[in-house]
Design a protein around this motif. Structure first.
Motif, PDB file in Angstrom:
ATOM      1  N   PRO A   1      -4.344   5.536   0.456  1.00  0.00           N
ATOM      2  CA  PRO A   1      -3.984   6.250  -0.768  1.00  0.00           C
ATOM      3  C   PRO A   1      -3.435   7.648  -0.500  1.00  0.00           C
ATOM      4  N   LEU A   2      -2.489   8.052  -1.332  1.00  0.00           N
ATOM      5  CA  LEU A   2      -1.985   9.421  -1.307  1.00  0.00           C
ATOM      6  C   LEU A   2      -2.990  10.313  -2.034  1.00  0.00           C
TER       7      LEU A   2
ATOM      8  N   LYS B   1       4.717   6.262   0.395  1.00  0.00           N
ATOM      9  CA  LYS B   1       3.700   5.603  -0.441  1.00  0.00           C
ATOM     10  C   LYS B   1       3.757   4.089  -0.295  1.00  0.00           C
ATOM     11  N   THR B   2       4.958   3.571  -0.088  1.00  0.00           N
ATOM     12  CA  THR B   2       5.112   2.129   0.079  1.00  0.00           C
ATOM     13  C   THR B   2       4.615   1.656   1.442  1.00  0.00           C
TER      14      THR B   2
END
Length: 229
Positions: free
Chosen positions: A201-202, A195-196
């Motif tokens: 976007p997830l 995610k970083t």
């Protein structure tokens, strides 16, 4: 306005079809019409209607538009091997422009969301100097990345995202898919790292499901960033 995306994976067998079908179902639950294309598929079985691929048939069931199989999977190859090798053995030439023509036909069929599923990873070869990654480039559509959550997934995901960017395409979102019944070591930490570092976007995290039910998986997805505004 039609939204179209190319669904790529960090590798083969990471659940691209499962995720694609789940995204189609999730969009349909929101009242949108959907369509899908699997331009080339190996590992097809001979039937009374000709060669058929299980993944393409699943997409055909999951989407809301009624399209003939030949539009969903225009190139069906029997051996379950790399597409360019299967095509060579069958005496066929895999042409990106012809695939793009079929995809454009589906993209103009009236669906709100069209998903075009790749084969293998991003650089799957179609011939000596031809790769399947040239298809989304020709169509000029963003990419959805399916990350198979297993050891090594961070490296595979980041390298794929870099290749997508170098090819001049946007990464629209990614899905974390847990494919193995054996729990991954440190899953939360791996997800946090992805995610970083991934520049998109997830869209959701799919838990392992021995039934591989795409309708159940749809509940774990948020396709909002992909949908027409």
């Amino acid at each position: 306005m039609v939204k179209s995306y190319f669904v790529a994976g960090t590798d083969t067998e990471v659940g691209k079809t499962h995720v694609t079908a789940a995204l189609l179902a999730s969009a349909a639950q929101r009242g949108l019409t959907t369509a899908a294309v699997k331009p080339v598929a190996s590992g097809c079985e001979e039937t009374a209607d000709g060669l058929r691929n299980a993944d393409a048939l699943l997409l055909q069931r999951a989407m809301t538009l009624e399209l003939p199989y030949q539009q969903v999977n225009p190139i069906a190859l029997e051996p379950a091997i790399a597409p360019h090798i299967a095509a060579m053995e069958a005496g066929r030439r895999l042409d990106v422009s012809r695939m793009a023509g079929v995809c454009r036909g589906v993209m103009s069929a009236g669906a709100d969301l069209v998903l075009i599923e790749g084969a293998g990873g991003w650089r799957t070869p179609l011939g000596p100097r031809t790769f399947l990654s040239q298809l989304p480039r020709e169509l000029d559509i963003p990419v959805i990345l399916v990350v198979g959550m297993q050891l090594g997934c961070i490296n595979h995901a980041l390298l794929t995202a870099e290749a997508v960017h170098r090819d001049g395409l946007a990464l629209a979102g990614w899905v974390a898919n847990f494919r193995s019944p054996v729990p991954m070591s440190r899953p939360d930490e791996n997800l946090a790292t992805l995610k970083t570092l991934l520049p998109a976007p997830l869209l959701g995290v799919l838990p392992f499901d021995p039934q591989a039910d795409y309708r159940s998986a749809a509940a774990h997805l948020d396709p909002t960033p992909l949908l027409p505004g």
